[in-house]
Design a protein around this motif. Structure first.
Motif, PDB file in Angstrom:
ATOM      1  N   ILE A 435       0.844  -1.086  -0.045  1.00  0.00           N
ATOM      2  CA  ILE A 435       0.233  -0.204   0.002  1.00  0.00           C
ATOM      3  C   ILE A 435       0.908   1.227   0.054  1.00  0.00           C
ATOM      4  O   ILE A 435       0.747   2.210  -0.942  1.00  0.00           O
ATOM      5  CB  ILE A 435      -1.001  -0.170   1.242  1.00  0.00           C
ATOM      6  CG1 ILE A 435      -1.757  -1.219   1.217  1.00  0.00           C
ATOM      7  CG2 ILE A 435      -1.701   1.360   1.239  1.00  0.00           C
ATOM      8  CD1 ILE A 435      -2.717  -1.403   2.497  1.00  0.00           C
ATOM      9  N   LEU A 436       1.979   1.266   0.897  1.00  0.00           N
ATOM     10  CA  LEU A 436       2.822   2.548   0.950  1.00  0.00           C
ATOM     11  C   LEU A 436       4.232   2.049   0.983  1.00  0.00           C
ATOM     12  O   LEU A 436       4.535   0.870   2.028  1.00  0.00           O
ATOM     13  CB  LEU A 436       2.332   3.138   2.159  1.00  0.00           C
ATOM     14  CG  LEU A 436       2.973   4.456   2.694  1.00  0.00           C
ATOM     15  CD1 LEU A 436       2.789   5.576   1.372  1.00  0.00           C
ATOM     16  CD2 LEU A 436       2.602   4.927   4.129  1.00  0.00           C
ATOM     17  N   ARG A 437       5.114   2.652   0.446  1.00  0.00           N
ATOM     18  CA  ARG A 437       6.623   2.035   0.579  1.00  0.00           C
ATOM     19  C   ARG A 437       7.359   3.209   1.060  1.00  0.00           C
ATOM     20  O   ARG A 437       8.646   3.104   1.205  1.00  0.00           O
ATOM     21  CB  ARG A 437       7.108   1.583  -0.683  1.00  0.00           C
ATOM     22  CG  ARG A 437       6.342   0.163  -1.313  1.00  0.00           C
ATOM     23  CD  ARG A 437       6.932  -0.366  -2.556  1.00  0.00           C
ATOM     24  NE  ARG A 437       8.365  -0.625  -2.312  1.00  0.00           N
ATOM     25  CZ  ARG A 437       8.921  -1.390  -1.764  1.00  0.00           C
ATOM     26  NH1 ARG A 437       8.272  -2.495  -0.914  1.00  0.00           N
ATOM     27  NH2 ARG A 437      10.221  -1.769  -2.109  1.00  0.00           N
ATOM     28  N   ASP A 438       6.743   4.395   1.284  1.00  0.00           N
ATOM     29  CA  ASP A 438       7.792   5.658   1.831  1.00  0.00           C
ATOM     30  C   ASP A 438       8.021   5.193   3.375  1.00  0.00           C
ATOM     31  O   ASP A 438       7.074   5.627   4.003  1.00  0.00           O
ATOM     32  CB  ASP A 438       6.773   6.740   1.639  1.00  0.00           C
ATOM     33  CG  ASP A 438       7.325   7.940   2.017  1.00  0.00           C
ATOM     34  OD1 ASP A 438       8.554   7.830   2.804  1.00  0.00           O
ATOM     35  OD2 ASP A 438       6.832   9.050   1.860  1.00  0.00           O
ATOM     36  N   LYS A 439       9.350   4.745   3.619  1.00  0.00           N
ATOM     37  CA  LYS A 439       9.628   4.478   4.830  1.00  0.00           C
ATOM     38  C   LYS A 439       9.453   5.814   6.019  1.00  0.00           C
ATOM     39  O   LYS A 439       9.194   5.666   7.079  1.00  0.00           O
ATOM     40  CB  LYS A 439      10.894   3.842   4.830  1.00  0.00           C
ATOM     41  CG  LYS A 439      10.868   2.604   4.349  1.00  0.00           C
ATOM     42  CD  LYS A 439      12.280   1.641   4.352  1.00  0.00           C
ATOM     43  CE  LYS A 439      12.199   0.272   3.858  1.00  0.00           C
ATOM     44  NZ  LYS A 439      13.511  -0.371   3.943  1.00  0.00           N
ATOM     45  N   SER A 440       9.894   6.955   5.266  1.00  0.00           N
ATOM     46  CA  SER A 440       9.664   8.036   6.342  1.00  0.00           C
ATOM     47  C   SER A 440       8.501   8.293   6.721  1.00  0.00           C
ATOM     48  O   SER A 440       8.300   8.812   7.843  1.00  0.00           O
ATOM     49  CB  SER A 440      10.313   9.430   5.476  1.00  0.00           C
ATOM     50  OG  SER A 440       9.166   9.566   4.444  1.00  0.00           O
ATOM     51  N   MET A 441       7.371   8.020   6.086  1.00  0.00           N
ATOM     52  CA  MET A 441       5.862   8.110   6.717  1.00  0.00           C
ATOM     53  C   MET A 441       5.780   7.111   7.829  1.00  0.00           C
ATOM     54  O   MET A 441       5.338   7.769   8.837  1.00  0.00           O
ATOM     55  CB  MET A 441       5.019   7.848   5.492  1.00  0.00           C
ATOM     56  CG  MET A 441       3.552   8.216   5.705  1.00  0.00           C
ATOM     57  SD  MET A 441       3.535   9.676   4.978  1.00  0.00           S
ATOM     58  CE  MET A 441       2.690   9.339   3.361  1.00  0.00           C
ATOM     59  N   HIS A 486      -2.920   4.259   2.731  1.00  0.00           N
ATOM     60  CA  HIS A 486      -2.656   3.600   3.881  1.00  0.00           C
ATOM     61  C   HIS A 486      -3.523   4.089   5.088  1.00  0.00           C
ATOM     62  O   HIS A 486      -3.551   5.258   5.137  1.00  0.00           O
ATOM     63  CB  HIS A 486      -1.089   3.417   4.064  1.00  0.00           C
ATOM     64  CG  HIS A 486      -0.879   2.412   4.992  1.00  0.00           C
ATOM     65  ND1 HIS A 486      -1.082   2.239   6.455  1.00  0.00           N
ATOM     66  CD2 HIS A 486      -0.149   1.138   4.840  1.00  0.00           C
ATOM     67  CE1 HIS A 486      -0.542   1.285   7.045  1.00  0.00           C
ATOM     68  NE2 HIS A 486       0.172   0.490   5.953  1.00  0.00           N
ATOM     69  N   THR A 487      -3.855   3.009   5.690  1.00  0.00           N
ATOM     70  CA  THR A 487      -4.329   3.356   7.113  1.00  0.00           C
ATOM     71  C   THR A 487      -4.028   4.676   7.777  1.00  0.00           C
ATOM     72  O   THR A 487      -4.548   5.474   8.363  1.00  0.00           O
ATOM     73  CB  THR A 487      -4.908   2.252   7.953  1.00  0.00           C
ATOM     74  OG1 THR A 487      -5.320   1.271   7.267  1.00  0.00           O
ATOM     75  CG2 THR A 487      -5.445   2.432   9.512  1.00  0.00           C
ATOM     76  N   ILE A 488      -2.700   4.519   8.067  1.00  0.00           N
ATOM     77  CA  ILE A 488      -2.141   5.401   8.936  1.00  0.00           C
ATOM     78  C   ILE A 488      -1.966   6.903   8.343  1.00  0.00           C
ATOM     79  O   ILE A 488      -1.765   7.787   8.716  1.00  0.00           O
ATOM     80  CB  ILE A 488      -0.346   4.971   9.205  1.00  0.00           C
ATOM     81  CG1 ILE A 488       0.142   5.072   7.776  1.00  0.00           C
ATOM     82  CG2 ILE A 488      -0.436   3.833  10.037  1.00  0.00           C
ATOM     83  CD1 ILE A 488       1.609   5.559   8.241  1.00  0.00           C
ATOM     84  N   GLU A 489      -2.225   6.923   6.990  1.00  0.00           N
ATOM     85  CA  GLU A 489      -2.335   8.126   6.375  1.00  0.00           C
ATOM     86  C   GLU A 489      -3.549   9.138   6.586  1.00  0.00           C
ATOM     87  O   GLU A 489      -3.231  10.334   6.075  1.00  0.00           O
ATOM     88  CB  GLU A 489      -1.998   7.950   4.807  1.00  0.00           C
ATOM     89  CG  GLU A 489      -0.740   7.423   4.482  1.00  0.00           C
ATOM     90  CD  GLU A 489      -0.522   7.386   2.999  1.00  0.00           C
ATOM     91  OE1 GLU A 489       0.105   8.112   2.356  1.00  0.00           O
ATOM     92  OE2 GLU A 489      -0.945   6.188   2.387  1.00  0.00           O
ATOM     93  N   SER A 525      -9.938   5.268   0.717  1.00  0.00           N
ATOM     94  CA  SER A 525      -9.221   6.441   1.366  1.00  0.00           C
ATOM     95  C   SER A 525     -10.217   7.145   2.414  1.00  0.00           C
ATOM     96  O   SER A 525     -11.166   6.910   2.747  1.00  0.00           O
ATOM     97  CB  SER A 525      -8.718   7.576   0.396  1.00  0.00           C
ATOM     98  OG  SER A 525     -10.002   8.106  -0.060  1.00  0.00           O
ATOM     99  N   GLY A 526      -9.321   7.597   3.468  1.00  0.00           N
ATOM    100  CA  GLY A 526      -9.925   8.433   4.404  1.00  0.00           C
ATOM    101  C   GLY A 526     -10.198   9.830   4.020  1.00  0.00           C
ATOM    102  O   GLY A 526     -10.642  10.924   4.886  1.00  0.00           O
ATOM    103  N   ARG A 527      -9.881  10.514   2.970  1.00  0.00           N
ATOM    104  CA  ARG A 527     -10.190  11.761   2.655  1.00  0.00           C
ATOM    105  C   ARG A 527     -10.489  11.918   0.896  1.00  0.00           C
ATOM    106  O   ARG A 527     -10.063  10.947   0.298  1.00  0.00           O
ATOM    107  CB  ARG A 527      -8.908  12.562   2.762  1.00  0.00           C
ATOM    108  CG  ARG A 527      -7.703  11.979   2.290  1.00  0.00           C
ATOM    109  CD  ARG A 527      -6.691  13.011   2.234  1.00  0.00           C
ATOM    110  NE  ARG A 527      -6.128  13.667   3.546  1.00  0.00           N
ATOM    111  CZ  ARG A 527      -5.325  13.075   4.333  1.00  0.00           C
ATOM    112  NH1 ARG A 527      -4.794  11.709   4.095  1.00  0.00           N
ATOM    113  NH2 ARG A 527      -4.776  13.706   5.367  1.00  0.00           N
ATOM    114  N   PRO A 528     -10.956  12.924   0.408  1.00  0.00           N
ATOM    115  CA  PRO A 528     -10.944  13.243  -0.695  1.00  0.00           C
ATOM    116  C   PRO A 528      -9.302  13.358  -1.469  1.00  0.00           C
ATOM    117  O   PRO A 528      -8.739  13.924  -0.601  1.00  0.00           O
ATOM    118  CB  PRO A 528     -11.598  14.495  -1.059  1.00  0.00           C
ATOM    119  CG  PRO A 528     -12.181  14.728   0.156  1.00  0.00           C
ATOM    120  CD  PRO A 528     -11.312  14.186   1.337  1.00  0.00           C
ATOM    121  N   MET A 529      -9.082  12.721  -2.539  1.00  0.00           N
ATOM    122  CA  MET A 529      -7.711  12.568  -3.027  1.00  0.00           C
ATOM    123  C   MET A 529      -7.488  13.289  -4.069  1.00  0.00           C
ATOM    124  O   MET A 529      -8.582  13.715  -4.658  1.00  0.00           O
ATOM    125  CB  MET A 529      -7.136  11.120  -3.024  1.00  0.00           C
ATOM    126  CG  MET A 529      -7.242  10.516  -1.629  1.00  0.00           C
ATOM    127  SD  MET A 529      -6.589   8.777  -1.599  1.00  0.00           S
ATOM    128  CE  MET A 529      -4.920   8.971  -2.244  1.00  0.00           C
TER     129      MET A 529
END
Ligand code: NOJ
Length: 741
Positions: A435-441, A486-489, A525-529
């Motif tokens: 889902i997400l590979r951006d480790k900094s996130m 991703h859920t955390i986003e 998603s949890g928001r409008p993207m």
């Protein structure tokens, strides 16, 4: 208990016992073997205060709540039952779509039923209060908490606020649970969409757009209100006498409990509003904040404030009285478990009926944003191969960040849903990428390298996943790409500056586009993207939100046409982040792009992007084609405030598919002493239309719909011309006008 006896109880309590009732602690305080070494020490309060604490947060389950209650009632001079409060925001075990998805149903009656079911699960599990609904008006998609809101419009939010409160509180005092609305006030307007940030706005704007949903919830009988983290025009809400005391308590007659948000009283110091916890406690008390959620302030500071004569004990008595009154109203003195039990829990949690309702809610929440050449619905009988590709293909995490008590294992995945429609020879699947590979996130939310390794695949596995997805896609006739955030986003502390799909998903999608096959995006998603760049290359888009426990079934019902999409956006989908906040009910400005006579440069616009969002408020497609025609007003004049006008419009379903249309009525006050938006939603109707059916739909327009806050910040209505728009979304331009005499 009779009120007289309750008073006697209050009068018999020591100052410490009273202060205890105003403290809320979390579960760890009641599960640790020796609290003095852990949570108590960390928070900096005494063991005696932990023992006297009056309410517990976020402990769910009959077994655990009974255990804690039993321990609390033992060896007490005055055994006052604890009250259990939790974040049960869009379902407890049977989880619905996130509230932004609930907003997209435009079906407050259905949501009332859903929340009634949630109350039943919570009641059985030993909870008496939910920190919901969150009814902050939300217009900035960067803010992660738009997930918890029903959207950008005061009228629509108010309808949901009422129905949610009623759903939770139905059958109170016997059953149901009390509703704590939040985050009062105007938390949804935090600057730059950044979590925990400041809110600054005129009183006029606050009253007209931001306060109505809270007021609707209070009028619907909400028992509690949570004070928000933000400053409001420079004064933190949790110490803000004007908003809490003057408006909420005095103007709106709210006599329930006000609870601070988590540690918000001690944060008055961090805000630079109070010099220390003692002053913070005094300011919060003076603003009538009754319960201190998880800070050391009231526990340590109220007693010295009283004994040193800085705080009138009467204020503490008033706060304790409100707490005891709610406990009494809920019958806790008679039955401290309030009918909860493990048996009842088993019987009421995740029942087939509740799942069925969740599936319906989730289906209604889906918004069909694009459907080129009517590629959808897919026919499972067709001899076509369908590739379900993408990181959400068989993902159980469809609940979103705030379903804290939901069990991911109970979630129906999209693949589970597809399998009920397609035989295995027609269904091909591949995850394709993470889902997400951006480790900094992940680092940004405090995960360790080790934890991140478990979530993010190695580069070689990622390449294998990518390659497999392409191979699978090559074999298919149609590709359904299940991707998104991703859920955390999103959710609390989920603010973002970029709102596109994660890079790794875009990378895979771009490779799939090269195959020149029809691609349908299911966006979780949890928001409008921001979908602007990929939209032209997609054949269809379904906005599925975090769809909840029955998500996979609901998505499949829509894709395979068992259900005709009826969801409509309750929050605009921006064209670019630079537009934010973007919402339909804007002001005309002196130089509107739509009406200005100025030459092209000197207008209210961006040079590089349009003013309009990609998809506006109220927008959504269905598998039918419905035409709106012949808007008529019963009169061109409204004679005085008691008169009414009826607007009618003809609807025709020009298709062979039954449908539900959300018919929307917007008004515009063309000239007023305080300028009014170009359009404001004032009413809507859910209209079902059989295949090829025609219907005439009518709306009453009454003078209360024409009211606004004047320069004195009081409601007023001014004579003059009004435009009436009726249509399928906020972009409608079918209108007529009348004059209020
Ligand atoms: C902080 C959040 O802002 C609020 O919404 C929530 O209810 C509390 N924490 C309790 O978990």
């Amino acid at each position: 208990m009779e009120e007289r006896k309750l008073r006697e109880l209050l009068n018999s309590l020591s100052l410490d016992e009273k202060i205890g009732q105003l403290i809320q602690l979390s579960g760890e305080f009641f599960s640790a073997k020796d609290v003095s070494l852990g949570p108590q020490k960390k928070l900096g309060i005494t063991k005696e205060m932990v023992d006297l604490c009056g309410s517990v947060m976020n402990v769910v389950g009959a077994k655990e709540t009974h255990r804690i209650q039993d321990a609390n009632l033992k060896n007490k001079k005055h055994p006052i039952p604890l009250i259990f409060m939790s974040d049960i925001i869009y379902g407890l075990k049977t989880v619905y779509p996130i509230p932004l998805g609930l907003g997209a149903t435009w079906d407050p009656d259905l949501i009332q039923k859903a929340y009634r079911n949630t109350a039943e699960e919570a009641y059985a599990s030993g909870n008496q209060v939910t920190f919901a609904p969150m009814i902050d008006l939300a217009r900035d998609a960067r803010w992660g908490r738009v997930l918890e809101s029903t959207g950008e419009d005061p009228y629509l939010n108010s309808r949901f606020a009422e129905s949610m409160v009623k759903g939770f509180q139905e059958d109170l005092p016997k059953y149901g649970i009390a509703s704590c609305i939040k985050h009062f006030a105007a938390y949804g307007a935090v600057e730059s969409g950044r979590e925990y940030n400041a809110t600054d706005m005129s009183e006029n704007r606050l009253r007209q757009y931001y306060l109505p949903s809270y007021k609707a919830a209070v009028d619907a009988g909400a028992k509690m209100v949570m004070s928000s983290f933000n400053t409001l025009n420079g004064v933190p809400v949790t110490g803000n006498k004007w908003i809490l005391k003057d408006i909420l308590r005095k103007e709106w007659n709210f006599d329930g409990i006000i609870i601070s948000d988590y540690a918000a009283i001690s944060e008055l110091v961090a805000h630079g509003f109070a010099q220390d916890n003692k002053q913070a406690s005094k300011l919060a008390m003076n603003a009538t904040v009754d319960i201190d959620m998880k800070s050391p302030c009231y526990a340590n500071e109220l007693k010295p404030l009283v004994t040193e004569g800085e705080l009138d004990e009467k204020k503490i008595d008033d706060a304790v009285w409100r707490v005891l009154k709610l406990k009494n109203e809920l019958g806790l003195f008679e039955d401290p478990y309030r009918g909860s039990s493990e048996e009842l829990e088993k019987k009421s949690v995740l029942t087939p009926e509740k799942r069925q309702l969740a599936r319906k809610v989730s289906t209604e929440a889906m918004v069909l944003l694009k459907n080129k050449n009517n590629v959808l619905p897919l026919n499972p009988e067709d001899n076509k191969k369908i590739a379900l590709i993408g990181p959400y293909e068989n993902e159980h995490e469809l609940l979103g960040l705030w379903a804290v008590h939901g069990d991911r294992k109970e979630t129906v995945t999209i693949e589970d849903g597809f399998k009920t429609y397609l035989n295995s020879d027609k269904l091909l699947t591949a995850k394709g990428t993470d889902i997400l590979r951006d480790k900094s996130m992940f680092k940004g939310i405090g995960l360790s390298e080790e934890q991140i390794e478990k979530i993010v695949s190695s580069d070689s596995v990622e390449k294998e996943n990518n390659d497999k997805a392409i191979e699978v896609a090559k074999e298919a006739d149609i590709i359904v790409f299940a991707g998104g955030e991703h859920t955390i986003e999103s959710g609390e502390a989920g603010s973002r500056g970029n709102l596109t799909l994660p890079d790794n998903q875009l990378h895979l999608l771009n490779k799939l586009f090269e195959l020149n096959k029809p691609i349908i995006l299911v966006n979780i998603s949890g928001r409008p993207m921001i979908l602007t760049d990929i939209e032209p290359k997609l054949e269809a888009i379904i906005q599925a939100w975090f769809p909840g426990t029955e998500g996979g079934n609901a998505i499949s019902d829509i894709i395979f046409g068992k259900a005709n999409p009826s969801g409509r956006l309750s929050m605009s989908f921006p064209y670019a982040v630079g537009q934010l906040p973007v919402y339909y009910s804007q002001f005309s400005t002196g130089r509107s792009v739509r009406t200005s006579t100025h030459s092209s440069r000197f207008m209210s616009k961006y040079l590089d992007i349009p003013n309009d969002p990609l998809y506006p408020f109220g927008y959504g497609l269905s598998y039918s084609k419905v035409c709106y025609d012949n808007l008529k007003l019963s009169s061109k004049e409204m004679n005085g405030e008691s008169d009414k006008i009826v607007a009618t419009i003809d609807l025709q379903n020009k298709s062979n598919v039954d449908t539900t249309e959300i018919v929307q009525l917007y008004l515009q006050d063309k000239f007023a002493s305080v300028v009014q938006p170009i359009k404001e939603l004032k009413s809507f109707k859910r209209v079902s239309l059989k295949a090829n059916e025609q219907k005439n739909v009518s709306f009453d327009i009454t003078s209360d719909m024409l009211r606004f806050y004047g320069t004195d910040n009081k409601l007023t209505v001014e004579p003059g011309e009004f435009n009436v728009f009726v249509g399928p979304n906020s972009d409608t331009d079918q209108y007529d006008s009348f004059e209020l005499k």
